[in-house]
Design a protein around this motif. Sequence first.
Motif, PDB file in Angstrom:
ATOM      1  N   THR A 157       0.902  -1.205  -0.261  1.00  0.00           N
ATOM      2  CA  THR A 157      -0.059   0.014  -0.096  1.00  0.00           C
ATOM      3  C   THR A 157       0.825   1.462  -0.123  1.00  0.00           C
ATOM      4  O   THR A 157       0.456   2.278  -0.532  1.00  0.00           O
ATOM      5  CB  THR A 157      -1.060  -0.115   1.203  1.00  0.00           C
ATOM      6  OG1 THR A 157      -0.374  -0.170   2.293  1.00  0.00           O
ATOM      7  CG2 THR A 157      -2.088  -1.238   1.177  1.00  0.00           C
ATOM      8  N   GLY A 158       2.022   1.163   0.628  1.00  0.00           N
ATOM      9  CA  GLY A 158       2.861   2.459   0.801  1.00  0.00           C
ATOM     10  C   GLY A 158       3.513   2.873  -0.585  1.00  0.00           C
ATOM     11  O   GLY A 158       3.421   3.756  -1.006  1.00  0.00           O
ATOM     12  N   LEU A 159       3.691   1.674  -1.315  1.00  0.00           N
ATOM     13  CA  LEU A 159       4.347   1.799  -2.661  1.00  0.00           C
ATOM     14  C   LEU A 159       3.397   2.334  -3.462  1.00  0.00           C
ATOM     15  O   LEU A 159       3.709   3.179  -4.362  1.00  0.00           O
ATOM     16  CB  LEU A 159       5.186   0.713  -3.015  1.00  0.00           C
ATOM     17  CG  LEU A 159       5.647   0.519  -4.339  1.00  0.00           C
ATOM     18  CD1 LEU A 159       6.793   1.585  -4.725  1.00  0.00           C
ATOM     19  CD2 LEU A 159       6.214  -0.803  -4.898  1.00  0.00           C
ATOM     20  N   LEU A 160       2.256   1.791  -3.426  1.00  0.00           N
ATOM     21  CA  LEU A 160       1.185   2.187  -4.477  1.00  0.00           C
ATOM     22  C   LEU A 160       0.746   3.660  -4.167  1.00  0.00           C
ATOM     23  O   LEU A 160       0.438   4.481  -5.047  1.00  0.00           O
ATOM     24  CB  LEU A 160      -0.167   1.203  -4.287  1.00  0.00           C
ATOM     25  CG  LEU A 160      -1.328   1.350  -4.999  1.00  0.00           C
ATOM     26  CD1 LEU A 160      -0.717   1.123  -6.577  1.00  0.00           C
ATOM     27  CD2 LEU A 160      -2.382   0.473  -4.859  1.00  0.00           C
ATOM     28  N   TRP A 161       0.559   4.035  -2.937  1.00  0.00           N
ATOM     29  CA  TRP A 161       0.147   5.454  -2.797  1.00  0.00           C
ATOM     30  C   TRP A 161       1.171   6.368  -3.045  1.00  0.00           C
ATOM     31  O   TRP A 161       1.036   7.394  -3.720  1.00  0.00           O
ATOM     32  CB  TRP A 161       0.050   5.629  -1.013  1.00  0.00           C
ATOM     33  CG  TRP A 161      -0.337   6.727  -0.642  1.00  0.00           C
ATOM     34  CD1 TRP A 161      -1.851   7.347  -0.448  1.00  0.00           C
ATOM     35  CD2 TRP A 161       0.436   8.015  -0.252  1.00  0.00           C
ATOM     36  NE1 TRP A 161      -1.875   8.586  -0.382  1.00  0.00           N
ATOM     37  CE2 TRP A 161      -0.496   9.255  -0.069  1.00  0.00           C
ATOM     38  CE3 TRP A 161       1.787   8.312  -0.086  1.00  0.00           C
ATOM     39  CZ2 TRP A 161      -0.021  10.403   0.031  1.00  0.00           C
ATOM     40  CZ3 TRP A 161       2.268   9.604   0.064  1.00  0.00           C
ATOM     41  CH2 TRP A 161       1.185  10.544   0.334  1.00  0.00           C
ATOM     42  N   SER A 162       2.582   6.035  -2.777  1.00  0.00           N
ATOM     43  CA  SER A 162       3.507   6.906  -3.538  1.00  0.00           C
ATOM     44  C   SER A 162       3.571   6.873  -4.967  1.00  0.00           C
ATOM     45  O   SER A 162       3.998   8.137  -5.548  1.00  0.00           O
ATOM     46  CB  SER A 162       5.135   6.407  -2.914  1.00  0.00           C
ATOM     47  OG  SER A 162       4.797   6.400  -1.585  1.00  0.00           O
ATOM     48  N   LEU A 163       3.547   5.823  -5.655  1.00  0.00           N
ATOM     49  CA  LEU A 163       3.479   5.851  -7.241  1.00  0.00           C
ATOM     50  C   LEU A 163       2.150   6.712  -7.730  1.00  0.00           C
ATOM     51  O   LEU A 163       2.427   7.478  -8.691  1.00  0.00           O
ATOM     52  CB  LEU A 163       3.204   4.471  -7.567  1.00  0.00           C
ATOM     53  CG  LEU A 163       3.393   3.935  -8.970  1.00  0.00           C
ATOM     54  CD1 LEU A 163       4.866   4.371  -9.479  1.00  0.00           C
ATOM     55  CD2 LEU A 163       3.213   2.670  -9.290  1.00  0.00           C
ATOM     56  N   PHE A 164       1.122   6.435  -7.006  1.00  0.00           N
ATOM     57  CA  PHE A 164       0.029   7.405  -7.679  1.00  0.00           C
ATOM     58  C   PHE A 164       0.255   8.776  -7.253  1.00  0.00           C
ATOM     59  O   PHE A 164      -0.277   9.692  -8.000  1.00  0.00           O
ATOM     60  CB  PHE A 164      -1.367   6.859  -6.790  1.00  0.00           C
ATOM     61  CG  PHE A 164      -1.994   5.542  -7.670  1.00  0.00           C
ATOM     62  CD1 PHE A 164      -2.905   6.048  -8.526  1.00  0.00           C
ATOM     63  CD2 PHE A 164      -1.625   4.330  -7.495  1.00  0.00           C
ATOM     64  CE1 PHE A 164      -3.638   5.160  -9.376  1.00  0.00           C
ATOM     65  CE2 PHE A 164      -2.229   3.534  -8.240  1.00  0.00           C
ATOM     66  CZ  PHE A 164      -2.963   3.626  -8.979  1.00  0.00           C
ATOM     67  N   ARG A 165       0.942   9.196  -6.111  1.00  0.00           N
ATOM     68  CA  ARG A 165       0.962  10.470  -5.929  1.00  0.00           C
ATOM     69  C   ARG A 165       2.102  11.151  -6.769  1.00  0.00           C
ATOM     70  O   ARG A 165       1.984  12.312  -7.274  1.00  0.00           O
ATOM     71  CB  ARG A 165       1.749  10.598  -4.326  1.00  0.00           C
ATOM     72  CG  ARG A 165       2.040  12.257  -3.891  1.00  0.00           C
ATOM     73  CD  ARG A 165       2.834  11.924  -2.707  1.00  0.00           C
ATOM     74  NE  ARG A 165       4.024  11.197  -3.022  1.00  0.00           N
ATOM     75  CZ  ARG A 165       4.623  10.727  -1.974  1.00  0.00           C
ATOM     76  NH1 ARG A 165       4.228  11.019  -0.636  1.00  0.00           N
ATOM     77  NH2 ARG A 165       6.022  10.308  -2.172  1.00  0.00           N
ATOM     78  N   ASP A 166       3.066  10.462  -7.215  1.00  0.00           N
ATOM     79  CA  ASP A 166       4.251  11.039  -7.930  1.00  0.00           C
ATOM     80  C   ASP A 166       3.762  10.738  -9.546  1.00  0.00           C
ATOM     81  O   ASP A 166       4.500  11.593 -10.120  1.00  0.00           O
ATOM     82  CB  ASP A 166       5.561  10.410  -7.585  1.00  0.00           C
ATOM     83  CG  ASP A 166       6.123  10.511  -6.154  1.00  0.00           C
ATOM     84  OD1 ASP A 166       5.396  11.463  -5.561  1.00  0.00           O
ATOM     85  OD2 ASP A 166       6.708   9.553  -5.591  1.00  0.00           O
TER      86      ASP A 166
END
Length: 668
Positions: A341-350
């Motif tokens: 989830t953390g990687l997915l959230w960062s990926l969508f944010r960036d």
Amino acid sequence: MAGELRSVVVLETKGMVPARSDLAAAEEPASWQEGLFQDADPCSDHGYHVKLDATEKTLMPDGKKIFPQIIQTNELLFYERFRAYQDYILADCKASEVKEFTISFLEKVLEPSGWWAVWRTNVFEVLVEVTDVDFSALKAVVRLAEPCIYESKLSTFTLANVKELLDLMEFQLPLQELWVVSDDSREFHQMALAIEHVRFFYKHIWRSWDEEEEDEYDYFVRCVEPRLRLYYDILENRVPSGLIVDYHNLLSQCEESYRKFLNLRSSLSNCNSDSEQENISMVEGLNLYSEIEQLKQKLKLIENPLLRYVFGYQKNSNIQAKGTRQNGQKVTHVVSSTMKTGLLWSLFRDKFCEESCKEETEIQFHSDLLSAINACYEGDTVIICPGHYVVHGTCSIADSIELEGYGLPDDIVIEKRGKGDTFLDCMGMDIKISSIKFIQRDSIEGILIIHHGKTTLENCVLQCETTGVTVRTSAELFMKNSDVYGAKGAGIEIYPGSKCTLTDNGIHHCKEGILIKDFLDEHYDIPKISMINNIIHNNEGYGVVLVKPTIFCDLQENVQDEAGDSTVQKTREADATEGLDLEEMLHCVASKMELYTTADFSEQAKGNCEIINELLAISMQKGRMKKRLSELGIIQANDNIMSQEMFIEIMGNQFKWNGKGSFGTFLY
């Protein structure tokens, strides 16, 4: 179905293989036993380490125990064959003396009679007894063994057919078609090895045209050693599969052309008239001769390990670009071994926030890189998340896509394992690769090959094993802020007709830093090269090496001799004009260099200037040669012959601790 059946004739097998007489064993020269047939020092195998006990293995043909054991000798090591041909069979003989030396060798090793062998063909196998050896013809006089053992792959080919065939051949068989039968005392192994060396030589080394070659150098050095090394390089997967196919095709073409040439020459020798047909045949013969010489030169380039590396292999990929999707939509492919989830959230944010992605974007998730690349169409993007990815096979990119690492290069590692020709094949019109570390394992060709179009490499790390980046003819490379190291060949290979821009890169710990291939060929334009602020250091050879032919000097002499005084005068005038152009170009380069050098003129600045001067000189020299050849009608005239100037922007580069210096040339 009937064609696949095997017919077998068996009478008795025990006690039928005669032992060698004590007298024959006593007369065997000790030097042969201690030299040719003993195991050599394993440290002398020249890098070939396939260990096979060739002198001790025996083989039951097709698993049929009814046949006596034959001695298997077809899996010898490189150094065993090398030593046999060099020290005992061919030595320093000329091509015209090969048969004489081979006969002399066999006379010392083979018993003229009293041994048994299996006569093997593609259709049948039969046990024969050798009654005599015709050394001059490299044939053995045989008779069917008693009791007779025979096996056929075709039920229609019977023992009666074999007897009829033997009668037609006057009971004389080529030694290469005989496999020596073993006995318990192992006394026939030496003869089996001798026949194997002859069999291998005439199958893989000897060419029908070798005898007509010039005898200036000994045959072993000129032909046997390079062909033997190529055979084992192919055996050990050291040669690209496409190059192997090309080599065998060239070999077949050359053999076919040579047969035609011999037939034509024979027909001309039997014709005494000066007819028009004879004149036509002579012209055809000259054309065939020229074709054969060109094919032979191409074969030699592949057989020679150094030239094979220098000229490389121009592979044409069969992979076709898919183009855009029918609906015109572009897809973003996300590669991650595991998605949290953390990687997915960062990926969508960036990557997928409203500011950077105003339109709806389709996202596809993949666990490996190959599946993501194979799913791409024109304009797609592949985002690779942090992780260590192992690739088995070649990554072929035919469409204009973007490969982007999400993070630092050391966090996104793609490792190539398993035998294969290439790591990355780029053929798209505009491919972009960034922020990825590539590690090459077990590849035969380079880590990245650009066949067509433009490939941009930015902020990447390339840990090579064979060659680094190869820029083929008509391809373009733009590389910035990247690191290339560890190549056993060149870090970067630049082919004629290509364009290469290198900015702020590190190229180090390779055999050569940058290899520029600029040989004389009217089909290729001069490469366009730009090198700015690169650090090229700790390479085994030169920082930059230029490949150029000695044919430049030869052509200058030949052209001046054939052109006459008027042409020479015209050429001198052209040289004077072109010399002024070269001086002007060098003056412009020098003025640019002043911006990057101090009054002391540092070693790095000297390296840059040296490269510029040499490349410009070669560029102008090649243009002059083409112009002169066109004036003589040797090549087709081209209005742009003298305008094919090498685009050069070489400045601010640093050359440190390269084994042979900053710049050198390779003449062939």
